[in-house]
Write an enzyme that holds these catalytic residues in place. Sequence first.
Site, mmCIF file in Angstrom:
data_model
loop_
_atom_site.group_PDB
_atom_site.id
_atom_site.type_symbol
_atom_site.label_atom_id
_atom_site.label_comp_id
_atom_site.label_asym_id
_atom_site.label_seq_id
_atom_site.Cartn_x
_atom_site.Cartn_y
_atom_site.Cartn_z
ATOM 1 N N SER A 150 0.837 -1.194 0.000
ATOM 2 C CA SER A 150 0.000 0.000 0.000
ATOM 3 C C SER A 150 0.872 1.245 0.000
ATOM 4 O O SER A 150 1.982 1.235 0.535
ATOM 5 C CB SER A 150 -0.907 0.017 1.233
ATOM 6 O OG SER A 150 -1.555 1.262 1.373
ATOM 7 N N TYR A 163 -2.356 -0.221 9.711
ATOM 8 C CA TYR A 163 -2.376 -0.632 8.306
ATOM 9 C C TYR A 163 -1.010 -0.394 7.657
ATOM 10 O O TYR A 163 -0.487 -1.254 6.943
ATOM 11 C CB TYR A 163 -3.468 0.171 7.596
ATOM 12 C CG TYR A 163 -3.758 -0.203 6.171
ATOM 13 C CD1 TYR A 163 -4.475 -1.351 5.861
ATOM 14 C CD2 TYR A 163 -3.347 0.628 5.122
ATOM 15 C CE1 TYR A 163 -4.769 -1.665 4.542
ATOM 16 C CE2 TYR A 163 -3.643 0.313 3.809
ATOM 17 C CZ TYR A 163 -4.344 -0.828 3.523
ATOM 18 O OH TYR A 163 -4.634 -1.140 2.220
ATOM 19 N N LYS A 167 1.513 -3.165 6.032
ATOM 20 C CA LYS A 167 1.811 -3.124 4.601
ATOM 21 C C LYS A 167 3.297 -2.990 4.314
ATOM 22 O O LYS A 167 3.810 -3.608 3.369
ATOM 23 C CB LYS A 167 1.033 -1.982 3.952
ATOM 24 C CG LYS A 167 -0.470 -2.224 3.869
ATOM 25 C CD LYS A 167 -0.809 -3.537 3.176
ATOM 26 C CE LYS A 167 -2.272 -3.668 2.819
ATOM 27 N NZ LYS A 167 -2.574 -4.991 2.233
#
Length: 299
Positions: A150, A163, A167
């Site tokens: 990401s 997150y 990632k």
Amino acid sequence: MDFTNRTAIVTGAGGGLGREYALALGRRGVKVCVNDLGGARDGSGGSASAAQTVVDEIQAAGGIAIANSASVTDRDAVSAMVAEVMEKWGRIDILINNAGVLRDKSFAKMTLDDFEFVMDVHLMGSVNCSKAVWQHMRDANYGRIVMTGSSTGCYGNFGQTNYGAAKLGLVGFMKSLAQEGAKNNIHVNAIIPVAGTRMTEDIMPEEMLKLYAPDKVAPAVVFLASEEAPTNTILGAGAGGYHAAHVTLTKGIMLTADERSAETIAARFDEIVDRTGETVPQSGAEQGQLVMMRQSEIS
């Protein structure tokens, strides 16, 4: 590209990006195991119908697919999924680690349970699935594994510390796994998608959601799943654009014993971060090699 007799597992394939990957591979004759827990965006709940709906779409188009609703966080369920694919088709050529959840909050307001859960799904979920197929790919001397990175992992985003950590962890996992898989023709890469899915539906306006439709990312993932795939690559895709991201290393400076102080580093920081002549190391050892090669400058 020839996908004759290839088989694939695509996690999180009940909708969004994963669905597009599964459909694209199915159209090319790949036998696809469509995995999806069928939960909500935050990972709660579950239903087998999400995966089955995509299987029905693949079969309606003349393809071959099976549904699986295992959670990627459940190692035993993942092992059972892989065993089912091996029993049914005798091989696993492609793994696309796409399953994911969001539990966004600023770090001050985020619970550690939410941090850990996002890490478990994205990072450890991908580890669990990769481990389950790894020996099968080694035995076959062939494999293609795609991690889902990401822009948040590479560049950061407010409210997504969990997150982002997961990632970028996947990028580090990919880079080491690519080196370990090289001798057995196992290529490992990461995709960084920019796509309008249920993960981004409340932060993208309607027109942008259309512009960044997930089917525009699928060609990049099909490429990374093919025999022609590179390895150790971070490939970005979205809205018809395709690009690469790199972890680079600047030339930096070398300091003598008398110069080595925090004050000197502060005074010469612009030289340290100057990107002129920067490199893209292909292994962690190259950082040490760079320092060793430049020792003569201060000896």
